[in-house]
Every structure is written in structure tokens, then in C-alpha cells.
Scaffold this active site. Structure first.
Site, PDB file in Angstrom:
ATOM      1  CB  THR B  41      37.278  25.116  24.695  1.00 53.31           C
ATOM      2  OG1 THR B  41      37.783  24.871  26.048  1.00 53.31           O
ATOM      3  CG2 THR B  41      36.685  26.653  24.827  1.00 53.31           C
ATOM      4  CD  GLU B  74      38.166  15.467  22.250  1.00 57.15           C
ATOM      5  OE1 GLU B  74      39.480  14.829  22.057  1.00 57.15           O
ATOM      6  OE2 GLU B  74      38.163  16.568  22.644  1.00 57.15           O
ATOM      7  NE  ARG B 124      38.897  25.184  19.459  1.00 55.79           N
ATOM      8  CZ  ARG B 124      39.567  24.454  20.454  1.00 55.79           C
ATOM      9  NH1 ARG B 124      39.099  24.017  21.664  1.00 55.79           N
ATOM     10  NH2 ARG B 124      40.801  24.504  20.529  1.00 55.79           N
ATOM     11  CG  ASN B1020      43.295  25.562  29.436  1.00 53.40           C
ATOM     12  OD1 ASN B1020      43.784  26.880  29.612  1.00 53.40           O
ATOM     13  ND2 ASN B1020      43.065  25.561  27.915  1.00 53.40           N
TER      14      ASN B1020
END
Lengths: 334, 1215
Positions: B41, B74, B124, B1020
Site C-alpha cells: 500500500t 520487493e 509513503r 490486508n
């Protein structure tokens, strides 16, 4: 042996036709039926209600929980297109037509007037040789009278007939106040065939779980008695072809149905139980019996024991029933 | 383009209404051939779009379908990207935050090799004292030393434009680009923008550079060597060889920007100045805040100020020349705003760069500035904290001060360090020409979806520009959403929440008691309320402050009973279309008739794919709406005496009510710095103070039918069904409606037994009713627990529940914990979480805390369980009456196993040290006393109880002792009581990103317990495929259905022979789960429990209690196996594996078709579905046979004799 017959105007090699069942869900299964000797095939039913249910369910699950939580605004990818209509079924018809030479009869189980005609048209376009309308529901509304229910059947048939040119058969339940009258009116409404009779899920009770569990039981030869009677009663009195279904398991069952007046017999439980090769077994036994009893053709024996042609027409009617009971009671009292 | 996103052309410009993520993915997909992806996210959507387009066969600029590959992390994605780039494919990736950190090592390599690529980053916050999914530049700033160029876009339009500019600039310059835009604020904002169409992309991309990239690729036909190791003799020189490329990069980027301007008319600069050409005060800023700053600058200049803003586009390589050129020569004072915090630094990075740039330029003697301006730096907007015009003004005001604050903060009130700037909350730059609307909805009512549609309708059918931004809360069940919409004739540059709304809609009447919705409404504005009260009754139902606000603001007030209209039109709980229609009717953004027509058109477009019925019911809802909407004349006088209830219950301690309570009441913004601990510590057991009353119906116990099996209690995801067995005398003073019956357990003869529901915490998920096996003998539809409307029994049940909680807890030492019916009287120390109603994970956690909660040390991987476990405002982890309970922490996503192992090593070390000290101090303490502590047997509750008593006595003895040893022992004495270390996470962690660490920890032999809450997707982040996802399941990143079978984590773990492994499914066999938990915890080595967790992402009727049934189906079909592998059995000469599943009772397909994740493939790719389903059947059969074979092997005696298979094993097929 000449086993030829005509059903819905279709010339068939034998009177042995697999009824709508899961066995026709795969093209391979249909090919196997043809190889085993099926003279035509009724495809599994397209359930309009199921399609509607699927659409509602899909919508619900794709929406459920969305746009609620910043990290998971949705839970599923949404492809541009869903195949939520009858496309799969229509494709299946087209594929079946390519795969086999025998006539392919589509089966439609609808729930709305719109659905019946829309899907019937599409089925014709997909190449089906004929269409079997499986009209059945259990009316539980206490305000609905029998005339209204019967009219619904006729309206559906007329609506479908008005949009297709392929022959249309109607598969029915025996639960009408006067089935003979119903058959006559369906004849007048343009039915090309009557398929007698449908079998349904019936409720059962699971004693351990204390739950009602509807299930379907495979038929036994006993189940043929109801269609046998009505085919015998209708034979020669209505124009539509007559197909016998329920309880046809052996060649002897086929013979009885043909003699009562059926144009074809439909096989389902027998194939589910023994596999599609059973068609060949029945055909062999049928020929053997006919040879042994010096019959030449199916045409010859068809309807030979219908009510019209049988030695005791009342045998198919109520009086016979009474007598049987009294004989049985007498026998028991001895 | 997405399903609903349409482009439309006007005046030769093509417009689209789109969010930032989709805008960027649209360009990236067309310019690349390979994408390495991993969910995080707020960047996940970019990967999802690419995967979906690829599965739909969308082609890139060169007519080929890109390959989209999901990796295990990642870091893995960066490695794959590096490899793809080195072999010549045009490759990109997307990420954010911790994900970017994991990519850093490869980024250094990629840059070091001068490899063109673009990493698109939704900037973020990095996790520090807490995790945050929201936006700031801390991640990007940490990656600024990688050698990547850093290009910042500030709006959705720019995000799309810069995605292309970055692509071309990287190809031209060979410097890899990190293109970043603000997480959520830009990535999730829906905005009407000009589309960069494929023709533009084609004109922009220099194919010669693409070919040059291919020619540099590793190719065995002309082999080269890269990635060498170099020594001190040459590394330095070689490292400097790239300098010319960096020297050219800014110039190239500027040229690319000019080329883009020539094609599209949108001119960007490396540093873009806006404002008065002779400004004296200038703000330097990067990212979306620049738009707000520009809007404020315009506003202030129109009123006579001389101010300007310099927006930084290309941050790295930093062009001093371009920077100074862009500044007005008149500048006297500069404020540099950084959206990151670098503790301990001289200042934040952009500030330091600006200071250095100015100094260098002035020192060179060729600077257009005459003297060094005053420069101050400040922080703003951490974790998506809004930057409003008021804050921008405060920054300019600060620059006017004689000695401006330096290293300030803006947007918060810092009463600890006193460095924050004061803002005027009333200052606003909002234009009268902009319609501003706020909508308060619930996630489940479809408010956000409808608003997204409204934006598209207005964006696509009027000349208006449109903007939508959506704020969600941190709960998954009963989540509140607030939609912020703006519509206006000019492009909207107000990149902050709406605070001066003309229109406020309350879609759920319960919010009247919770939120001050009128505070943001302008005087004379419109307030729309969905309520069951008619226009003549509603006024008297409103709380006093609401009435007061309405009178004061002269509000135009409208009501509609949307629930009723929704019910009548078959919409169920979805009131979206109805409320949307009201908005259009009242707001006047479009003529009413036209608006209605457009809503209907959009409905057909949006829902058409899902069938006629869905369209029909929505259209019907539109048609029914206007007749049911009424204006309410606001009386002149307040009549209500109803006050707003406090957010938390009265028993909440004051300090908790004032902080966490304020957050819960949507007033977190008002909290000052001193309200928080400086190290991220919070109390546990706070979920009990928020009574959310989410359920319309709650379970009610029928004590006469109940068989006291406790199945309902164990499965309850929110610990809302509690059981106690107690002495009859405790019933003294019981409320009149409190229920009680005789306990049925033979051991509990004479005791009373009560099953009590927590009426205000229950989410109404029905799982309890679903699993209840007892049926009423006269009315079989009734069970021992039945759903009943909550409001009529709320008050009595509240009283009953309070009474129940005060009943004494059962003595844990006297329980048969292996029997569910007894075990379930244990007090849960995990309660009322914000997980989804009907969650499949939380019952396991609750059971865990019942069994071992008073001594659990938990490490939790990031994911659902860390969010419902640890997201503010409240936590479900709780304490018992002795003050004991789980102590919990979330480190990262990837390192949970290692984090937990650290707990174990540390605790064991301290225990060992404690024992050493005990021995040393034995002469003082008494030898036998010391021995009794050192050699304590703590394998059951009684043993642990006794040890606690001993340790308490020890502490007393040590209390007065001032020796170093005594003080040290006192500090660590608690570790002498057995601690239960639990490592908790989902399958994304265990199977993918954390697998390396998990494997190592399992191999460590240490006594840790791993609980894998296996939902078979990354729940999630919205259901992305993991290696746990079963074959045939549709998931994000597996839009075409997962083609391969699920990884068998348990089998891999069993391979060690020394790990306790269990695979459980509580909904299928609860006693089996209980047994596995007890065995795992008691096993003195590593244990892993893989727990089937049904999930909202499975597409099941989660909130109607379907979860347990799905678990049963999974087990009955053989899709999920139940087993336990206990190495202790091998030591005892038994086969360690016990296969607890019987042979399949149903076909796998029966299970698959009952879940949307599988079934939807039959609707999108039926042929694939058929193939996968058939393979899934084979998978299940082979797996069962293999486990049967393993479980059937006769254990080896260790004498060298060959293994003898049992009869069962010989017939089984070995795969």
C-alpha cells in the site's frame, strides 16, 4: 431390424435418446453417446434461474467489503467482461453440432417470460435441431388457482413458439388436474412434442442433523408406470410426438413404452448408473426381443398397446386401479 | 483504462477521470515489456492494473503483451527487474515505503550500471515508532543516495505526465529514474485530467534509445562481464566514470519536458516558480503540497502580498543552476518545506540542498542573487497530514518575522519542543465557484463507489473539473468513510481535505451521535440526512448540538429514508445510488433531469457487465428517490436535550479517553505532541472502551436447548461470546434477565453455567449460530443460540454482560484444557478487534490468548493481524485481573520470524543469567529456595502458578538488597516464569516475503511458536496472490486464475524432523485445533501451526456466518488437510505424523464453486477454470495419498533396518 422412429419431425435411427443430464456437459460425453448408439441427444438444461442467481452472487461478492478499508479498496480483479449469460451453453450447442451427426436437442429451464423467449431464440441461432422446454415449478402461492397455472404453461409455450422455427417439445410433470386436457391445450398451443414426465428434487429429512435435505434419487423401473399410462392414453389423440422418460432402464421398458405409444424413450438414470454404453446394450436387447418375437420394425409395435389399440382400454383408467386393490386385499385375506 | 474510465474528447483535448495509480500504470504499461511486482500500500494498484491488463491481452506501445511477474518481496522484484534490464527488456516496477527500502541494494546496482528504468513510487511513510500506510517523502529521501534520478509529480495530471517524461528521460540519459508522487493524496485521488494518449507516448519515446538499451544487454553472442569485484586500486576511479552521465541528466530531463510541452501544451520545468516575479518571500516544496502552496500564493498575491513558490520537480540530480535561475532575484527569505523527518540531522534533506545550492551559487560569483537570502527549513505533512492554505500562510508569516523559526513544524501543535507554527484555522482560499461536498458513509453502504461515479459523471459531462479524495478509518468491520469532493470550472489545485463544504451528507444516522458533521459546513449550506424519521419527526430526534449547529448556520436541511427505498428496490444495504441521486438533485452541479439521466447511463455502464437485474434495481432506486426526499424547515429554537455521548465508555481511564478516545471520535487532529509517548508505547486492553454497536441483530442464548459444547464461543471472532462456570452464590444481585443454568460437565456438578453475549461489541456475523449443533426439539430452525434484534435488548444485555464480567474467573489449574467445553471458560485476552465481521483469523488468536495469554510475548508480521491487532485508536490485546496479558509488537513484514527468535534468545539468556545469579545469591536466598526456582517444572498451569508465587517471593527478598547482583536479578526475575513466544503472521509473510527468515528460525531449534493465519492471499492489501494461493483461485496479481498449486509449507517444515507442525481448520474441527495449540506450545523446540483462515477475500458470505462451513467443505473435499507432526512421537518410537483428515467425502469442485475466488473464473475464463479445477482434484488426491503414505510408515528404530511401510502406505501412490 428397423428401429427407425420420428420425433419432433426428426428422423431417428432408433427410439433411444439420452435425456437431459450432466452426461452431456462434456462434448466427449456426447460423442460417446453417439458412439454407443444414441439416435439424438437432449443436452443438459440451461437454467435461467441459475444464471440470474450467479449474476446476483457475483455482484454481491465483487462489491462486498469494497471501499471500506484504505489498503484494500477491492478484493478481486475485475475483468472487462464476464460470461454471465447463456454464452457457454450456446457455444456448447454449436460444438456439439460440430462433434456429432445425430440431432442435438437443447433443453431450457426458465423462470421469466423474458428469459424463455430470449434464450430460445439464441438456442435456435446456436444451431440446435429442436428445443425442449422444461417447465416446472411448485406453485405454493395459495391464491394461485389451477387455471392460472395451466395458462402460464400455455403462455410460455406460445411465446417461445412465436420466436423460433425449430420444433419445440414440452417436458412436464404429471401433476395436473386433468393431464389429458392439458396435453390437448398444449397441442393446440403448438407443442411439437410432449416429454412425459419430469423428475424432481424431493425433500428428505436428515434425522441426525434435523435438516430438510432435498435430493434426487435415480429412477427405478417402477417409475415408468406413470408415463406409460399417460402415453397410452394420449397416443393417437394428440398431434405432438410423445417421449417417454422416467424409469426406462431395460429393453423391455423401451418396448412397453413404444407399445404404449411413445415415439422415443429417454434414458437417464440407466446411463448414470451403468454408463453410456448401456444404450448399445439396450439396443441389442431390443433388436433381439423384436427378432425373437418376429417384429419387423418399431413402427409396427408403436402404439400397439395404447389405450386406443389395447384389448382392454379401461385397463389404463381408474376402474382398473380399484380392481387391483380389491384383488390384492382378497389375496391377502386368504 | 479501467472498466468505468472512459476517455472523452473536447476541444481537441482528451480528458479522463482517473486516480493517480491508474494514470501512472497506464503509461508504464505501454512503455515496458516486463514488470516486477509485489503488493504494498498504496502502490499495489499499479501492479494490479498491469496484471489485469496483461491477463486481458492489452498490448504495449510495440504491440506485445508485457510480462508481469509477482515476486516474493520487493527485494525479489528489484532483483528480477535488474536481471530483466540487464538482458535488454524495457522494465519497470512499482512500490512504496518499506518496499522501496528493500529495493535499495538493487537500485544501487542498477544505477551503477547506468541502466534506464523507471521505478514508480507512491511516496509513503517509513515505519519508525509506528507503521503508517500514508504519504510522505521519508522513503524516497532514504533512497536518494542510490544514484537514481528523483522526479516528483504533484497531482494526478502530473503523475501521468511525469511517468512518461521519466520514461523518456531515463532512456535518453541512461540514469534510472525514481518517479514519485504522494501516497494516497495523489495515488488515490480521483481527478479529471487530460489523457496522455498512445500517440503522445509514441511521439515522446525515442526508439533509438530503446535499441541502444537492447544493444547494451548481456548477450552470449557478444559477451561482456559486469558486476565485478574491484579493489582499492581502481574502485574509486571506476566509480567516478559515470559522472558525465549525471552531469547531463538534468539538461536532458529539461529537454524532455520541453518536448512534452511541444506535444501536449503542458510545460514543466525542473524547478517551477509560481507567484509574484518580484517576490521577497519564497517557499520551496516538493510533491502535492506544491499545488496547495501555489493556490495560496495566488490568493495572497491577489491581496497584495509578494510571495512565490518554487516547486521542485527533478530533485536528483540537483541542478544548482536551474534552481537559482528559477528563483526571483528579489527573494529575501526562503522557507524550505520537507515532508520527511531526519532525527538528529542539521536539517531535512531538501533544506540542506537549498542552503548548499545557494551558498555554492553565491560563492561562484555568477549568481543572480546579490546576497544570501534568509533560509529556514520546516517539516510538514508526515503520514498524509494535510498541508492547508492556512499552514502555507503560517509559513510565509514566519518568514516575515524578525527572527523566523527555523527547523519548525507546521500542521501540528507541538507543546513539547515548541517548534510548531501557529495557524489560523479560519483562513481559507476556497473559491466561491467550487462546489465542495462531504459525505459520511459506511464502507458497506457503497458511498465511496457512488461518489467515484459522481465525479466521473461531472468530469465527463460538464466543463467542470472534478476531484475526489476518500478517507477511511482503520477498522475493517463497520468502517466509516468520508468522501471529499470538489467540482469547479478550473483545474482543482486544492490538494487538501474539504473543510468549507457547501454540502454535507450523512448517509448513516448513527453518525449524528459520533461526529460533528456540521463543523465543516458553510453557513447556508445543505445538510442531507438518511434517516428513518420523516420530515415532521426528525427535528426532535436530533442531538442538541446538531440542532444548535443547524440554527446557527441557517442550514438547508433535507431527509430521505434511503434504507426504505433501498429495501423496496432490492438494493439491500446499498444506499449508494439513492444518496447519489439526492446529491445531484440538491447540489445543482448539473440540471436535475440531466443529472438523473447521467446517473442512469452510468449505472448501465458500470453494472451492465454484471447482468440486467443489477442494472434494473439501481435504476429503480433512482426512480424512487426524489419522491422520498423532503426538505425540513429548521425551527428557530433548540428543542432537544440529547447530548452527544462521549466516544469511550465511562470506565475508560481519563488519559486514555482523552487521547485514544479523541482519535476514535475523529478528533485525533486536535491532539498535541505531549499526548503521545516518545517511543510508540501504548496501553493494551483499550478496545473494550469503544462500544460500536455495529450489529442490527445479535445472538441470544437459549439455555434450555444448549448442550454446553462451547463451539459458539471458540469460533466467535470478536470474543463476544463468553462462558463462565461458577458457584451459585455468585448469582446474588444478578440482573433480572441474567440467564444461568446447571453446568453439565460431570466435574462441575453443582456449579452454575452461563453463556453471555457482549451486546455492543458483537458484529452480528452469525458464525456462532452457524456452528451451533444443538437444535430446538419443537422448532428445528431454532438452535441454542439465535439471532435477535439488538436495539430492544441492548440495555438489558449491557447490564447482564457487566454482571457477567464481574463473576469470578475459573481457577485455571483445575481445568481440563484439552476439552473444548472446559477450556472455553478461560478468559480471552484478545477481544473486540476491528477485524472484518466473521473473520477467520481472530478466533485462533483469541484461543491462543485464552490458553497462554498471560505469558505471551508476540511478534506480529505486518498484515491484517497487525492492523486489527495494533492500529490506533484501540487494541484488542487485553489484560487479566492480575494485569497480565500478551505483550505485542510489530517489527516489519519480512522479519517477523527473526524478530520472534530475538525474543526467545533474549528471554532465554535472561533466564539463564537469572539462574546464574540465583546460584550466586543462594547463600542469601536459601539454597532450596533458589533450587526450587531454577528447577521448577512449568509444564502446566499449576507449575506456572507456583513459579509465579516463587518469583514474587524472590522479588520481596531482593527488594531491600542493594548489591549489583540482587538489583540485576530483580530486573530480570520475571523471565524465570515460562514465557510463551509467538510469531504471528499471514501467508504473505510465511510463504513469501518472510519465508527465508521463517525457515532459518524453524531450523534454529529454539522454542518459538509460529502461527500462520493462512488466508491464501495477501488479505490486508486487497487479496493479492501469494504462494499459498491455491490453483485456480482468482486473486489480484493472478487475474487469470493461479495456474500452479499451493506451496506445501507444512511438508517443508516437517523435513527438518525437529519442528512441530500442525495444519488446522477450526471451523472444521475445533478440538483438533485446540489439541494442536497445546502440543505446539508444549513442544520445547520450534513449532508451526498453519491455520486455515477463511477471509473476505475468498468471496464468501463472511458476514452471514459462512466461514466455518467453508472450512468444513475445504477439509471434507481434501483441499485442506488436518494433521499434526510431533517430533516427540518419533523419539517415543511412533510415527511423528498423524493424519487427522479422513478421505475426501466430496469433490474439490464442490468446495471451489462455493467461493467466488474460484467460481468467478468460470465466468471470466471458463475453459481455464475447467482445467484448473480438474487439476485441483488431482492435487488434493495425490497430496492425501502422499500424507497417508508418510503417516503409514513404520517408524525407524535407528538400527539400520530398512523402513517397513504399513498396508496403507503400500497402496498409496507416491507422487
Amino acid at each position: 431390424m428397423d428401429l427407425k422412429t420420428t420425433y419432433l419431425g426428426l428422423k431417428l435411427r432408433t427410439p433411444l435418446v439420452p435425456a437431459a443430464s450432466p452426461l452431456s456437459e462434456e462434448i466427449d460425453g456426447i460423442k460417446q453417446m453417439e458412439d454407443a448408439g444414441a439416435s439424438a441427444v437432449v443436452l443438459y438444461s440451461l437454467f435461467e434461474e441459475q444464471l440470474r442467481q450467479d449474476r446476483a452472487e457475483l455482484d454481491h461478492h465483487l462489491e462486498h467489503g469494497t471501499e471500506s478499508f484504505a489498503e484494500a479498496l477491492t478484493y478481486f480483479p475485475e475483468p472487462k467482461e464476464f460470461r454471465l449469460g447463456p454464452e457457454e451453453y450456446l457455444k456448447h450447442i454449436a460444438k456439439a453440432k460440430q462433434a456429432v451427426r445425430i440431432p442435438v436437442i437443447a433443453s431450457l429451464n426458465g423462470s421469466s417470460t423474458g428469459g424463455w423467449t430470449e434464450y430460445a431464440k439464441a438456442i435456435q441461432q446456436a444451431g440446435a435441431d429442436a428445443l425442449e422446454l422444461n417447465i416446472y415449478y411448485i406453485p405454493t402461492d395459495m391464491d394461485l388457482n389451477s387455471a392460472q397455472i395451466e395458462q402460464t404453461y400455455l403462455d410460455i409455450l406460445k411465446a417461445v413458439k412465436s420466436v423460433v422455427t425449430i420444433p419445440v417439445a414440452v417436458k412436464l410433470s404429471p401433476f395436473f388436474t386433468n393431464f389429458a386436457n392439458m396435453a390437448k391445450r398444449l397441442d393446440e398451443a403448438g407443442a411439437n412434442g410432449l416429454v412425459l414426465f419430469n423428475r424432481f428434487y424431493q425433500p428428505d429429512i436428515d434425522l441426525e442433523a434435523l435438516e430438510v435435505k432435498p435430493n434426487i434419487l435415480l429412477s427405478t423401473p417402477m417409475a415408468m408406470r406413470v408415463p406409460l399410462r399417460w402415453i397410452a392414453l394420449l397416443c393417437g389423440k394428440v398431434r405432438p410426438s410423445l417421449a417417454a422418460t422416467s424409469g426406462v432402464h431395460r429393453a423391455t421398458d423401451v418396448l412397453k413404452m413404444l407399445m404404449a405409444g411413445a415415439d422415443i424413450t429417454m434414458l437417464c438414470s440407466a446411463l448414470l448408473r451403468h454408463g453410456v454404453r448401456q444404450i448399445g446394450v439396450i439396443e441389442r436387447d431390443l433388436s433381439a426381443w423384436m427378432e425373437e418375437h418376429e417384429y419387423e420394425s418399431v413402427a409396427q409395435l408403436k402404439g400397439s398397446l395404447s389405450q386406443k389399440n389395447c384389448p382392454d382400454p379401461s385397463a389404463f383408467e381408474r376402474a382398473q386401479y380399484m380392481r387391483a386393490i380389491s384383488q390384492y386385499a382378497a389375496a391377502n385375506s386368504n | 483504462m479501467s472498466k468505468t474510465t472512459q476517455r472523452f474528447t473536447k476541444m481537441n483535448k482528451t480528458y479522463t477521470t482517473i486516480d493517480g495509480n491508474e494514470a501512472v500504470a497506464y503509461v508504464a504499461y505501454r512503455c515496458n515489456e516486463v514488470m516486477g511486482i509485489y503488493p504494498i500500500t498504496p502502490s499495489s494498484n499499479m501492479g494490479e492494473w498491469c496484471d489485469q491488463w496483461a491477463s486481458e491481452g492489452v498490448k504495449n506501445l510495440w504491440g506485445t503483451i508485457p510480462s508481469v511477474v509477482e515476486m516474493q518481496s520487493e527485494a525479489g522484484a528489484a532483483g528480477a527487474v535488474h536481471g530483466a534490464l540487464q538482458t535488454g527488456a524495457l522494465t519497470c516496477t512499482f512500490t512504496a515505503s518499506q518496499g522501496l527500502l528493500l529495493k535499495v541494494p538493487n537500485m544501487l546496482k542498477i544505477a551503477g550500471e547506468l541502466t534506464p528504468t523507471v521505478f514508480h513510487i507512491t511516496a509513503r511513510t517509513l515505519a519508525t515508532h509506528a507503521l503508517s500506510i500514508f504519504g510522505d517523502h521519508s522513503d524516497v529521501m532514504l533512497a536518494r543516495t542510490t544514484g537514481f534520478a528523483l522526479l516528483s509529480s504533484a497531482s494526478v495530471q502530473e503523475a501521468m505526465d511525469f511517468a512518461l517524461i521519466a520514461q523518456e528521460a531515463t532512456l535518453e540519459s541512461r540514469i534510472p529514474f525514481l518517479h514519485f508522487f504522494d501516497g494516497f493524496r495523489t495515488s488515490h485521488e480521483v481527478s479529471k485530467i487530460e489523457l496522455v494518449d498512445e500517440d503522445v507516448i509514441r511521439q515522446m519515446i525515442n526508439e533509438d534509445c530503446v535499441i541502444a538499451h537492447r544493444q547494451r544487454a548481456m548477450n552470449p553472442d557478444r559477451p561482456v562481464l559486469r558486476g565485478t569485484a574491484q579493489n582499492p586500486d581502481v574502485f574509486f576511479q571506476a566509480r567516478e566514470a559515470c559522472n558525465p552521465f549525471y552531469a547531463k541528466c538534468a539538461g536532458i530531463t529539461a529537454q524532455v519536458m520541453d518536448k512534452f510541452a511541444a506535444i501536449t501544451g503542458r510545460q514543466y520545468k525542473l524547478f517551477q516558480y509560481e507567484g509574484d516575479p518580484s517576490a521577497e518571500r519564497v517557499l520551496v516544496i516538493m510533491g502535492s503540497g506544491g499545488e496547495t502552496a501555489a493556490e495560496t500564493v495566488d490568493y495572497l498575491n491577489e491581496r497584495g502580498a509578494k510571495v512565490g513558490v518554487l516547486k521542485v520537480r527533478l530533485y536528483r540530480p540537483f541542478s544548482v543552476k536551474s534552481f537559482v535561475e528559477a528563483l526571483p532575484a528579489s527573494v529575501k527569505a526562503i522557507a524550505v518545506l520537507d515532508r520527511t523527518k531526519e532525527s538528529g540531522a542539521l536539517g531535512e534533506p531538501l533544506y540542506l540542498d537549498v542552503v548548499t545550492a545557494l551558498n555554492e551559487c553565491l560563492a561562484s560569483g555568477q549568481c543572480k542573487l546579490q546576497r544570501m537570502p534568509k533560509v529556514v527549513g520546516g517539516r510538514y505533512g508526515l503520514s498524509s497530514k494535510d498541508l492547508t492554505p492556512a499552514m502555507v500562510k503560517a509559513v510565509f508569516d514566519n518568514l516575515q518575522a524578525a527572527s523566523p523559526k527555523n527547523h519548525f513544524t507546521v500542521g501540528i501543535e507541538d507543546d513539547v519542543s515548541h517548534i510548531s507554527l501557529e495557524c489560523d484555522p479560519e483562513f481559507s482560499t476556497e473559491s466561491d465557484k467550487v462546489v465542495r461536498a462531504l459525505f459520511y458513509g459506511l464502507g458497506s453502504d457503497g458511498t465511496v463507489g457512488a461518489n467515484k461515479n459522481s465525479i466521473k459523471i461531472i468530469g465527463e459531462n460538464t466543463d467542470n473539473y472534478a476531484q475526489g479524495y476518500f478517507v477511511y478509518d482503520s477498522k475493517k468491520a463497520g468502517a466509516v468513510t468520508i468522501s471529499h469532493l470538489r467540482f469547479g470550472p478550473k483545474p482543482i489545485r486544492s490538494i487538501y481535505l474539504v473543510s468549507k463544504a457547501n454540502f454535507v451528507a450523512c448517509h448513516q444516522p448513527i453518525f449524528l451521535d459520533r461526529y460533528d458533521m456540521l463543523k465543516d459546513l458553510v453557513p447556508g449550506g445543505t445538510f442531507l440526512l438518511n434517516t428513518q424519521h420523516g420530515p415532521n419527526e426528525i427535528w426532535d430526534q436530533l442531538p442538541r448540538p446538531v440542532q444548535e449547529g443547524m440554527i446557527k448556520k441557517k442550514v438547508k436541511f433535507y431527509v430521505i429514508d434511503a434504507i426504505d427505498v433501498a429495501r423496496a428496490t432490492g438494493m439491500g444495504a446499498r444506499i449508494n445510488t439513492i444518496m447519489q441521486t439526492c446529491f445531484f438533485a440538491l447540489s445543482g452541479v448539473l440540471p436535475r433531469e440531466e443529472a438523473i439521466e447521467q446517473i442512469k447511463y452510468t449505472i448501465k455502464k458500470t453494472y451492465g457487465r454484471k447482468g440486467e437485474e443489477v442494472v434494473k434495481k439501481n435504476i429503480a432506486a433512482v426512480d424512487q428517490t426524489l419522491a422520498n426526499m423532503f426538505e425540513v424547515k429548521v425551527p428557530a429554537q433548540v428543542s432537544s436535550k440529547k447530548e452527544l455521548p462521549p466516544p469511550f465508555t465511562a470506565d475508560a481511564p481519563k488519559e486514555i479517553a482523552e487521547t485514544l478516545g479523541a482519535i476514535y471520535g475523529n478528533r485525533g487532529e486536535s491532539l498535541r505532541v505531549s499526548a503521545f509517548s516518545p517511543d510508540g508505547t501504548f496501553p493494551t486492553g483499550t478496545a473494550r472502551y469503544e462500544k460500536r454497536n455495529l450489529a442490527l441483530e445479535i445472538p441470544v442464548w437459549d439455555e434450555k436447548t444448549c448442550i454446553q459444547c462451547a463451539k459458539c464461543a471458540v469460533i466467535c471472532p470478536h470474543a463476544c461470546i463468553r462462558i463462565k462456570a461458577y458457584d451459585a452464590k455468585c448469582l446474588q444481585g444478578a440482573p433480572a434477565t441474567f440467564k444461568s443454568t446447571e453446568a453439565r460437565s460431570p466435574e462441575w456438578k453443582g456449579l452454575k453455567w452461563t453463556l453471555q453475549v457482549a451486546p455492543e461489541d458483537c458484529t452480528g456475523c452469525c458464525l456462532c449460530v452457524e456452528v451451533c449443533p444443538a437444535k430446538n426439539k419443537t422448532e428445528a430452525k431454532l438452535k441454542a443460540i439465535n439471532m435477535r434484534p439488538q436495539p430492544p435488548i441492548r440495555l438489558t444485555e449491557r447490564e447482564n454482560y457487566s454482571f457477567f464480567l464481574e463473576l469470578p474467573e475459573f481457577d485455571r489449574r483445575k481445568l481440563k484444557v484439552g476439552q473444548l467445553r472446559q477450556q472455553q471458560v478461560m478468559e480471552p485476552l484478545f477481544e473486540y478487534s476491528g477485524a472484518c465481521a466473521g473473520c477467520g483469523e481472530t478466533p485462533y488468536l483469541k484461543l491462543l490468548t485464552q490458553l497462554f495469554g498471560d505469558r505471551i510475548v508476540a511478534g506480529n508480521a505486518t498484515g491484517c493481524s497487525s492492523i486489527y491487532g495494533g492500529n490506533l485508536p484501540t487494541t484488542p490485546y487485553a489484560k487479566n485481573k492480575q494485569g497480565r496479558g500478551p505483550t505485542w509488537n510489530n517489527s516489519l513484514f519480512e522479519d517477523c520470524a527473526e524478530f520472534g527468535l530475538g525474543f526467545r534468545v533474549s528471554i532465554d539468556k535472561q533466564k539463564e543469567f537469572g539462574c546464574e545469579l540465583l546460584r550466586k545469591l543462594a547463600p542469601k536466598l536459601g539454597d532450596s529456595f533458589a533450587d526450587s526456582i531454577i528447577n521448577a517444572i512449568q509444564t502446566d498451569e499449576a507449575g506456572i502458578y507456583d513459579q509465579r508465587e516463587r518469583v514474587a517471593a524472590l522479588k520481596e527478598k531482593l527488594a531491600g538488597d542493594t548489591s549489583s547482583e540482587a538489583k540485576m536479578l530483580l530486573a530480570i526475575a520475571d523471565n524465570l516464569v515460562r514465557r510463551s513466544v509467538w510469531i504471528i503472521g499471514g501467508d504473505g509473510w510465511a510463504y513469501d516475503i518472510g519465508y527465508g527468515g521463517l525457515d532459518h528460525v524453524l531450523a534454529s531449534g529454539r522454542d518459538v511458536n509460529v502461527l500462520v493465519l493462512d488466508t491464501e492471499v495477501y488479505s490486508n492489501t486487497g487479496g493479492q496472490c501469494s504462494k499459498s494461493t491455491p490453483r485456480g483461485a482468482v486473486a489480484k496479481f493472478a487475474a487469470g486464475g493461479k495456474p500452479l498449486r499451493k506451496k506445501d509449507l507444512g511438508l517443508i517444515a516437517m523435513g527438518y524432523g525437529s519442528v512441530y507442525v500442525a495444519s488446522v481448520a477450526m471451523g472444521a474441527k475445533d478440538e483438533h485445533t485446540l489439541k494442536a495449540f497445546l502440543e505446539a506450545e508444549s513442544y520445547p523446540g520450534p513449532s508451526i501451526i498453519i491455520a486455515y483462515s477463511h477471509c473476505i477475500a475468498h468471496g464468501i458470505d463472511l458476514d452471514r456466518g459462512a466461514g466455518a462451513k467453508q472450512q468444513r467443505l475445504a477439509v471434507d473435499s481434501g483441499q485442506w488437510l488436518l494433521y499434526r507432526f510431533d517430533p516427540r512421537r518419533a523419539d517415543a518410537g511412533e510415527n511423528p505424523l498423524q493424519l487427522d483428515s479422513s478421505a475426501a467425502k466430496t469433490k474439490v469442485q464442490d468446495y471451489l464453486l462455493s467461493e467466488n475466488r474460484f467460481k468467478m473464473l468460470t465466468k471470466s475464463k471458463p475453459e481455464d477454470a475447467k482445467r484448473f479445477f480438474a487439476q485441483a482434484q488431482g492435487d488434493a488426491e495425490r497430496r492425501y495419498a502422499y500424507y497417508q503414505y508418510l503417516a503409514g510408515l513404520k517408524p525407524k528404530t535407528g538400527n539400520g533396518a530398512p523402513t517397513q511401510p504399513t498396508a496403507a502406505a503400500t497402496v498409496a501412490d507416491h507422487p
